[in-house]
Every structure is written in structure tokens, then in C-alpha cells.
Design a protein around this motif. Structure first.
Motif, PDB file in Angstrom:
ATOM      1  N   LEU A 139       0.824  -1.206   0.000  1.00 52.55           N
ATOM      2  CA  LEU A 139       0.000   0.000   0.000  1.00 52.55           C
ATOM      3  C   LEU A 139       0.860   1.258   0.000  1.00 52.55           C
ATOM      4  CD1 LEU A 139      -2.713  -1.069   2.613  1.00 52.55           C
ATOM      5  CD2 LEU A 139      -2.917  -1.074   0.121  1.00 52.55           C
ATOM      6  N   ALA A 140       1.983   1.190   0.695  1.00 55.16           N
ATOM      7  CA  ALA A 140       2.868   2.355   0.767  1.00 55.16           C
ATOM      8  C   ALA A 140       3.564   2.634  -0.555  1.00 55.16           C
ATOM      9  CB  ALA A 140       3.905   2.141   1.869  1.00 55.16           C
ATOM     10  N   GLN A 141       3.587   1.650  -1.465  1.00 59.17           N
ATOM     11  CA  GLN A 141       4.223   1.828  -2.763  1.00 59.17           C
ATOM     12  C   GLN A 141       3.273   2.399  -3.813  1.00 59.17           C
ATOM     13  OE1 GLN A 141       7.617   1.181  -2.986  1.00 59.17           O
ATOM     14  NE2 GLN A 141       7.238   0.925  -0.795  1.00 59.17           N
ATOM     15  N   LEU A 142       1.998   2.440  -3.491  1.00 58.64           N
ATOM     16  CA  LEU A 142       0.989   2.867  -4.455  1.00 58.64           C
ATOM     17  C   LEU A 142       0.579   4.316  -4.221  1.00 58.64           C
ATOM     18  CD1 LEU A 142      -1.302  -0.304  -4.338  1.00 58.64           C
ATOM     19  CD2 LEU A 142       0.558   0.192  -5.936  1.00 58.64           C
ATOM     20  N   PRO A 143       0.057   4.974  -5.249  1.00 60.91           N
ATOM     21  CA  PRO A 143      -0.501   6.319  -5.033  1.00 60.91           C
ATOM     22  C   PRO A 143      -1.571   6.267  -3.948  1.00 60.91           C
ATOM     23  CG  PRO A 143      -0.368   5.811  -7.375  1.00 60.91           C
ATOM     24  CD  PRO A 143      -0.049   4.539  -6.648  1.00 60.91           C
ATOM     25  N   GLU A 146      -4.938   4.933  -4.612  1.00 66.54           N
ATOM     26  CA  GLU A 146      -5.097   3.508  -4.900  1.00 66.54           C
ATOM     27  C   GLU A 146      -4.820   2.637  -3.686  1.00 66.54           C
ATOM     28  OE1 GLU A 146      -3.387   2.017  -8.560  1.00 66.54           O
ATOM     29  OE2 GLU A 146      -3.017   4.051  -9.238  1.00 66.54           O
ATOM     30  N   ALA A 147      -4.300   3.203  -2.622  1.00 67.67           N
ATOM     31  CA  ALA A 147      -3.858   2.427  -1.467  1.00 67.67           C
ATOM     32  C   ALA A 147      -4.975   2.249  -0.455  1.00 67.67           C
ATOM     33  CB  ALA A 147      -2.648   3.098  -0.820  1.00 67.67           C
ATOM     34  N   SER A 148      -6.080   1.666  -0.876  1.00 67.74           N
ATOM     35  CA  SER A 148      -7.197   1.404   0.022  1.00 67.74           C
ATOM     36  C   SER A 148      -7.424  -0.093   0.087  1.00 67.74           C
ATOM     37  CB  SER A 148      -8.455   2.121  -0.469  1.00 67.74           C
ATOM     38  OG  SER A 148      -8.735   1.783  -1.816  1.00 67.74           O
ATOM     39  N   ALA A 149      -7.461  -0.651   1.291  1.00 68.46           N
ATOM     40  CA  ALA A 149      -7.535  -2.103   1.441  1.00 68.46           C
ATOM     41  C   ALA A 149      -8.502  -2.493   2.535  1.00 68.46           C
ATOM     42  CB  ALA A 149      -6.148  -2.676   1.763  1.00 68.46           C
ATOM     43  N   ILE A 150      -9.013  -3.711   2.424  1.00 67.68           N
ATOM     44  CA  ILE A 150      -9.925  -4.245   3.427  1.00 67.68           C
ATOM     45  C   ILE A 150      -9.643  -5.731   3.615  1.00 67.68           C
ATOM     46  CG2 ILE A 150     -11.761  -4.761   1.753  1.00 67.68           C
ATOM     47  CD1 ILE A 150     -13.738  -3.905   4.053  1.00 67.68           C
ATOM     48  N   ALA A 151      -9.783  -6.195   4.846  1.00 62.48           N
ATOM     49  CA  ALA A 151      -9.654  -7.618   5.159  1.00 62.48           C
ATOM     50  C   ALA A 151     -11.044  -8.212   5.282  1.00 62.48           C
ATOM     51  CB  ALA A 151      -8.895  -7.801   6.467  1.00 62.48           C
ATOM     52  N   VAL A 152     -11.317  -9.248   4.511  1.00 66.03           N
ATOM     53  CA  VAL A 152     -12.583  -9.956   4.625  1.00 66.03           C
ATOM     54  C   VAL A 152     -12.355 -11.066   5.651  1.00 66.03           C
ATOM     55  CG1 VAL A 152     -14.442 -11.123   3.369  1.00 66.03           C
ATOM     56  CG2 VAL A 152     -13.062  -9.392   2.230  1.00 66.03           C
ATOM     57  N   SER A 153     -12.304 -10.666   6.899  1.00 63.25           N
ATOM     58  CA  SER A 153     -12.009 -11.572   8.006  1.00 63.25           C
ATOM     59  C   SER A 153     -12.421 -10.885   9.298  1.00 63.25           C
ATOM     60  CB  SER A 153     -10.512 -11.913   8.051  1.00 63.25           C
ATOM     61  OG  SER A 153      -9.748 -10.746   8.241  1.00 63.25           O
ATOM     62  N   ALA A 154     -12.454 -11.658  10.385  1.00 65.35           N
ATOM     63  CA  ALA A 154     -12.904 -11.111  11.665  1.00 65.35           C
ATOM     64  C   ALA A 154     -11.954 -10.053  12.200  1.00 65.35           C
ATOM     65  CB  ALA A 154     -13.069 -12.236  12.677  1.00 65.35           C
ATOM     66  N   THR A 155     -10.656 -10.211  11.931  1.00 65.42           N
ATOM     67  CA  THR A 155      -9.658  -9.239  12.357  1.00 65.42           C
ATOM     68  C   THR A 155      -8.721  -8.978  11.186  1.00 65.42           C
ATOM     69  OG1 THR A 155      -8.181 -10.977  13.187  1.00 65.42           O
ATOM     70  CG2 THR A 155      -9.718  -9.988  14.769  1.00 65.42           C
ATOM     71  N   VAL A 156      -7.929  -7.938  11.284  1.00 69.06           N
ATOM     72  CA  VAL A 156      -6.977  -7.631  10.226  1.00 69.06           C
ATOM     73  C   VAL A 156      -5.826  -8.632  10.293  1.00 69.06           C
ATOM     74  CG1 VAL A 156      -5.370  -5.916   9.316  1.00 69.06           C
ATOM     75  CG2 VAL A 156      -7.584  -5.186  10.241  1.00 69.06           C
ATOM     76  N   PRO A 157      -5.595  -9.409   9.231  1.00 71.86           N
ATOM     77  CA  PRO A 157      -4.509 -10.398   9.243  1.00 71.86           C
ATOM     78  C   PRO A 157      -3.141  -9.727   9.261  1.00 71.86           C
ATOM     79  CG  PRO A 157      -6.097 -10.829   7.477  1.00 71.86           C
ATOM     80  CD  PRO A 157      -6.374  -9.451   7.996  1.00 71.86           C
ATOM     81  N   VAL A 158      -2.128 -10.489   9.631  1.00 70.43           N
ATOM     82  CA  VAL A 158      -0.771  -9.958   9.741  1.00 70.43           C
ATOM     83  C   VAL A 158      -0.312  -9.341   8.426  1.00 70.43           C
ATOM     84  CG1 VAL A 158       1.650 -10.597  10.133  1.00 70.43           C
ATOM     85  CG2 VAL A 158      -0.150 -11.525  11.606  1.00 70.43           C
ATOM     86  N   ALA A 159      -0.643  -9.947   7.300  1.00 67.64           N
ATOM     87  CA  ALA A 159      -0.185  -9.445   6.001  1.00 67.64           C
ATOM     88  C   ALA A 159      -0.627  -8.009   5.753  1.00 67.64           C
ATOM     89  CB  ALA A 159      -0.683 -10.348   4.874  1.00 67.64           C
ATOM     90  N   LEU A 160      -1.733  -7.587   6.358  1.00 72.70           N
ATOM     91  CA  LEU A 160      -2.268  -6.245   6.140  1.00 72.70           C
ATOM     92  C   LEU A 160      -1.944  -5.270   7.270  1.00 72.70           C
ATOM     93  CD1 LEU A 160      -5.808  -6.597   4.492  1.00 72.70           C
ATOM     94  CD2 LEU A 160      -3.889  -5.194   3.703  1.00 72.70           C
ATOM     95  N   ARG A 161      -1.245  -5.732   8.284  1.00 71.74           N
ATOM     96  CA  ARG A 161      -0.932  -4.848   9.400  1.00 71.74           C
ATOM     97  C   ARG A 161       0.312  -4.018   9.109  1.00 71.74           C
ATOM     98  NH1 ARG A 161      -1.796  -9.157  14.401  1.00 71.74           N
ATOM     99  NH2 ARG A 161      -3.934  -9.756  13.819  1.00 71.74           N
TER     100      ARG A 161
END
Length: 385
Positions: A139-143, A146-161
């Protein structure tokens, strides 16, 4: 102390459902300037790549796998056949919208699920070496738009933290409610014109968090459809991560893996349908923490291994191929005399695919996402121009 500024309905909503679930319909994201989308589907539990993308033409496969060497799937090329449960994915392959990478692995070489998943998600070379996730660093590499993300899970997984803020569609830390309690609350809200539709929506969301095998794959399809909704429309997210579990097939693998793959197939099909025209610019990565042993154990399953298979799916993918430097399955060619030998780093595959997808410099992407991994030149064309 009671807050007189909250009315009865607000208190009920906050207490029974959690503000995070109710925030879903109005969730806001920065508007993206392009139509590129990326979805990471993690297979927790070490999915068996050998029985997902089966090297049926390798004599070592049938010799080692016996009854697990399943016939009847779509033939991909002269060596590989896709598991028959992946019928919709086979159609994507035929349409050149699916690519499979085989004999891949992260840098992790032990066999702990927790450590392996940490390496996969953080992008390090050892467990707990890095604190944030490679997907957050992307996300930090993108404009910013475009750097908007969501986790389809109960909590934010490590990959997205990490440093870049992301959202989760149900990040509730409340204890799991019993079915009896949920039924009672449903009856309580039945005649309330405001609360009934909100509660019904929350219950539908709860159903989507079940495992891939539930309801013959219907819940998995619902999760794919939910992810598609979160990735489309004005102000929607452009990157999503979906967690799937149940891939640890130590026993009775034949039936269990078939059900898991059927659920994954339904999820991918629903994601494609839900994204509509946006599918053309979408890349989906499906990957697991490590593979499984070549040999079958005494309970009809397989144990923790090393090399596995990864999938690149989507309209943006230059598909219709299996990319691999196949090591062969003769005993002398196995890793530690038991596992499929990895010949391609999963880090390299991910960095190359994302660099091509977002038109970024591959070396820069590798340094940012996988800073502990030596840069490896990989010239395979994974994404359409």
C-alpha cells in the motif's frame, strides 16, 4: 454511567452487534484513479499443491500418492491436471485467466503452521523477523488514491498490518454468541422496522465467515460475493485479503481436500461474477504457507511438507499456463527425501506479479515487500500488458 445522549436503539445496536459490523454499509475509502484491483486469498493449514495441480504424467506421483492420484480433472498441459473440484477455475484457465505456479515455497523451511504463516504474511525469511505485513507495505508503494484495502475476516490479518491504515468488515473482539442467543435477538427485532434489516444483514455476514466446505460451498461463494461488493462502486477498496482455513489434511485427505477446493472454486467464481467489468483489471493470488509430503500417511492424509502450488487468477493475468521448473518426483529429487523440492520462491512470484500488475520497478517492489529476500530476476510474463 448511562450516557443520556444515546437512545435505546443505539445502545442495543452497539451492545448486541458491535459498531464494526454496522459500519460496513457506509465504509469509506479513498477514490482510486485506476481500475486495478488485487485480492490475496490465504490458504491457512498448508494446502496440498500436489493434489490441487496434479503432475499425473510424472510416474513418481502415482507411485507415491496411490488413491490420492485422482483422474477426471481438466488437463492443463502434458504434465499437469487440475483437481476435478476446480471446475469453474478450469474454465478460467481455458479463458487464459488463470495461471498456476508449481514447486513454489516461501523462504521458510520448517513445518510449523504458525511460523510458516508468519513468514508468508510478513515477507521475512524467518518467523517474527518483521513486524508488519508485505501487503501493507505494498500500500505504501501505491498512489494514495489507490492504497485502500480491506480484510474480509474477523480481524486484520498480519499481512495487512502496518503503518497504512486498513479496514476489516467485521473486526469485532466480542466473544462468540451462542445460536440460542442469536435466535432470541432475531425474534426480539422481528417487528422493529429499523433494527430488523440491520440485524438480518449482520446475520448474513456472520454466515459468510464459515469454512469453505459449509453448505456445499455456498458460504464460500457468499464470501467471494461480499469481497466483490467491497471492491466495486464509488469510493470502494481496491485491495482485499480473504482468509480461508481447513487446509491441514493429515487424515482422510481425498474427501476433505475435494470439499475445500470446491469451496475455493465457488469463491473464485463468485468473485469474478461480482466484480463484473472490473474483473478485467483484477489479479487474485491464492497461496499457502507450505506444502505437504509426497508420501501418503497411515490415515489417508499427508503431513507437513515444503513445495506447493500457487494460483494467479483474474482478467489481468496472462493465463492458460503452468509455470514451473519442475524438479520431478523421483525419490532422489525430493527435498529432505520427503517433500516436493521448491524451485521458485513464492516471494519472487508475488513481487514479479505485483510489479507487472501495477507497472512498478520489480527490484523496488522486492526490496519493499520482501526486504530480507535476495533479489532474483524472474522474467516470466504473468500479467497482460
Amino acid at each position: 454511567m448511562f450516557d443520556s445522549g444515546l437512545d435505546r436503539r443505539q445502545l442495543i445496536l452497539r451492545g448486541a452487534m458491535g459498531a464494526s459490523v454496522l459500519a460496513l454499509p457506509g465504509m469509506a475509502f479513498a477514490q482510486a484513479t485506476t481500475e486495478r484491483r488485487f485480492v490475496f486469498i490465504i490458504q491457512r493449514g498448508a494446502a496440498d499443491g500436489l493434489n490441487t495441480v496434479m503432475p499425473l504424467a510424472d510416474p513418481g506421483f502415482a507411485n507415491a500418492r496411490g488413491s490420492l492420484a485422482i483422474e477426471g480433472g481438466a488437463k492443463l498441459d502434458g504434465l499437469f491436471t487440475l483437481h476435478p473440484s476446480l471446475a469453474e477455475t478450469a474454465k478460467l484457465y481455458a479463458a487464459k485467466e488463470a495461471l498456476f505456479a508449481h514447486a513454489v515455497a516461501s523462504p521458510y523451511r520448517d513445518r510449523s503452521h504458525f511460523d510458516g504463516q508468519n513468514v508468508l504474511e510478513t515477507g521475512g525469511t524467518a518467523a517474527y523477523q518483521l513486524r508488519d505485513g508485505w501487503l501493507n507495505r505494498l500500500l505504501a508503494q501505491l498512489p494514495r488514491s489507490e492504497a485502500s484495502a480491506i480484510a474480509v475476516s474477523a480481524t486484520v490479518p498480519v499481512a495487512l498490518r502496518g503503518h497504512v491504515e486498513v479496514a476489516s468488515y467485521a473486526p469485532s473482539a466480542l466473544p462468540q454468541a451462542s445460536d440460542d442467543l442469536l435466535q432470541r435477538v432475531t425474534a426480539l427485532y422481528e417487528t422493529d422496522q429499523q433494527l430488523h434489516p440491520l440485524w438480518a444483514s449482520a446475520m448474513a455476514t456472520r454466515a459468510m465467515t464459515s469454512d469453505l466446505t459449509a453448505a456445499g460451498g455456498q458460504n464460500a461463494a457468499a464470501t467471494g460475493a461480499l469481497a466483490a461488493r467491497l471492491l466495486t462502486g464509488p469510493g470502494s477498496a481496491r485491495i482485499a485479503m480473504i482468509e480461508t482455513g481447513g487446509w491441514d489434511t493429515h487424515a482422510q485427505q481425498k474427501g476433505r481436500l475435494a470439499a475445500q477446493l470446491k469451496g475455493l472454486d465457488a469463491m473464485l467464481a463468485a468473485l469474478r461474477t461480482g466484480l463484473g467489468p472490473a474483473w478485467r483489471d483484477t489479479l487474485v493470488l491464492v497461496a499457502t504457507e507450505f506444502g505437504r509430503t509426497v508420501a501418503v500417511n497411515g490415515t489417508g492424509g499427508t503431513d507437513h511438507g515444503t513445495g506447493s502450488a500457487a494460483m494467479l487468477i483474474g482478467g489481468a493475468v496472462a493465463g492458460g499456463r503452468v509455470v514451473t521448473d519442475w524438479p520431478g518426483m523421483a525419490q532422489a529429487n525430493l527435498y529432505e527425501a520427503r517433500d516436493l523440492k521448491p524451485t521458485l520462491g513464492l516471494d519472487t512470484l508475488i513481487a514479479t506479479a505485483l510489479a507487472q500488475h501495477y507497472a512498478l520497478d520489480p527490484a523496488r517492489v522486492t526490496r519493499a515487500l520482501f526486504p530480507e529476500t535476495p533479489a532474483t530476476r524472474y522474467d516470466a510474463k504473468l500479467i497482460r500488458a
